[in-house]
Design a protein around this motif. Structure first.
Motif, PDB file in Angstrom:
ATOM      1  N   UNK A  35      51.703  37.235  43.716  1.00 28.03           N
ATOM      2  CA  UNK A  35      51.277  37.319  45.119  1.00 28.03           C
ATOM      3  C   UNK A  35      49.840  37.821  45.200  1.00 28.03           C
ATOM      4  N   UNK A  36      49.510  38.829  44.382  1.00 27.00           N
ATOM      5  CA  UNK A  36      48.122  39.321  44.374  1.00 27.00           C
ATOM      6  C   UNK A  36      47.165  38.208  43.956  1.00 27.00           C
ATOM      7  N   UNK A  37      47.534  37.495  42.893  1.00 23.49           N
ATOM      8  CA  UNK A  37      46.651  36.417  42.409  1.00 23.49           C
ATOM      9  C   UNK A  37      46.461  35.367  43.499  1.00 23.49           C
ATOM     10  N   UNK A  38      47.536  35.044  44.192  1.00 26.54           N
ATOM     11  CA  UNK A  38      47.456  34.048  45.266  1.00 26.54           C
ATOM     12  C   UNK A  38      46.561  34.526  46.394  1.00 26.54           C
ATOM     13  N   UNK A  39      46.719  35.794  46.772  1.00 30.45           N
ATOM     14  CA  UNK A  39      45.876  36.324  47.863  1.00 30.45           C
ATOM     15  C   UNK A  39      44.408  36.336  47.454  1.00 30.45           C
ATOM     16  N   UNK A  40      44.128  36.661  46.200  1.00 28.92           N
ATOM     17  CA  UNK A  40      42.733  36.632  45.740  1.00 28.92           C
ATOM     18  C   UNK A  40      42.203  35.202  45.810  1.00 28.92           C
ATOM     19  N   UNK A  41      43.004  34.265  45.331  1.00 31.20           N
ATOM     20  CA  UNK A  41      42.566  32.854  45.351  1.00 31.20           C
ATOM     21  C   UNK A  41      42.281  32.379  46.776  1.00 31.20           C
ATOM     22  N   UNK A  42      43.157  32.771  47.703  1.00 31.12           N
ATOM     23  CA  UNK A  42      43.041  32.289  49.085  1.00 31.12           C
ATOM     24  C   UNK A  42      41.930  32.990  49.862  1.00 31.12           C
TER      25      UNK A  42
END
Ligand SMILES: Nc1nc2c(ncn2[C@@H]2O[C@H](COP(=O)(O)OP(=O)(O)OP(=O)(O)O)[C@@H](O)[C@H]2O)c(=O)[nH]1
Ligand SMILES: [Mg+2]
Length: 239
Positions: A35-42
């Motif tokens: 989830x953290x990685x996704x939020x950083x990507x987005x």
């Protein structure tokens, strides 16, 4: 000796609140780092961000996020808690606050700092002294009845994520029922069915964070405490 240095306070530019501190908690392996990685990507393209991870004995989560290449590596800090993970996000948050403030000092002004809890059980929640808002992750692979089991994270986190919905058919879980159970445990607080393989759900997640950040900035977001974990004791081994 505990560190007796007085807490440092870093003034923000006039009119700009400090970064929103968003905690991500939940049982081991439910997808917090993802989830953290996704939020950083987005969001890293539009927001100044940094990340703090918590592991008991390693910096594995930080290494995972650094290798994912979603943020410059120096913006990802690891806190090694060396004890029950909930202790560092709930009882004595000083190591995490130091990590957040160091990042704000080095890279600030920041918009958003994500703090991942070490994987714990259903009862771990962030102290409002550390996190302005918190999301709690459970996943379909943990079983469809997890949402009914309650606990402060499930009932009181600002957002509950029912994660890995792509796996539901493989583990015999009905996502709609699990989400409905979660909603009925939460008295109107939001629930998000999420999968790394479902782009629409990722957009919803990013939009939720944007909306909390907007409320943080205009002063209408009030950090709430989901409540403490159940009473427990730690075994002490002197030999
Ligand atoms: N199928 C599927 N797998 C996922 C999804 N999100 C995460 N995973 C996988 O679940 C596993 C655990 O994910 P992590 O993000 O490391 O979970 P975590 O909660 O950070 O784990 P700990 O920090 O060890 O507690 C990894 O193998 C991920 O690839 C998802 O949406 N779908
Ligand atoms: Mg993790």
């Amino acid at each position: 000796m505990p560190d007796q240095q007085p807490r440092r306070h870093h003034p923000q530019p006039l009119g700009r609140p400090r970064a929103l501190r968003l905690g991500v908690a939940g049982p081991v392996g439910t997808g917090k780092s993802s989830v953290l990685a996704t939020l950083c990507r987005e969001l890293a393209g539009e927001l100044a961000m940094a990340v703090v991870t918590n592991d008991i004995y390693t910096d594995e989560d930080a290494r995972f996020l650094r290798s994912a290449g979603v943020l410059p590596t120096e913006r990802i800090r690891a806190v090694e808690t060396g004890a029950c993970p909930h202790t560092a996000i709930r009882d004595d948050v000083s190591a995490n606050l130091d990590a957040v403030e160091d990042l704000e000092e080095e890279f600030g002004p920041l918009d958003l700092v994500l703090v991942e809890s070490g994987g714990d059980n259903l009862t771990a929640t962030f102290s409002p002294a550390l996190a302005d808002a918190q999301l709690f992750c459970i996943d379909v692979a943990g079983g469809g009845d997890v949402a009914r089991k309650g606990g402060p994270g499930i009932t009181g986190a600002d957002l509950l994520i029912v994660n890995k919905t792509d796996l539901a058919p493989h583990v015999g879980v009905d996502v709609d029922t699990m989400v409905a159970d979660a909603r009925s445990a939460r008295d109107g607080l939001p629930v998000l069915a999420l999968s790394q393989h479902d782009p629409a759900s990722i957009i919803e997640l990013a939009d939720w964070v944007r909306s909390v950040l907007a409320r943080h900035r205009d002063g209408t977001h009030i950090p709430t405490d989901p409540g403490p974990m159940a009473p427990h004791s730690h075994a002490h081994h002197d030999s």
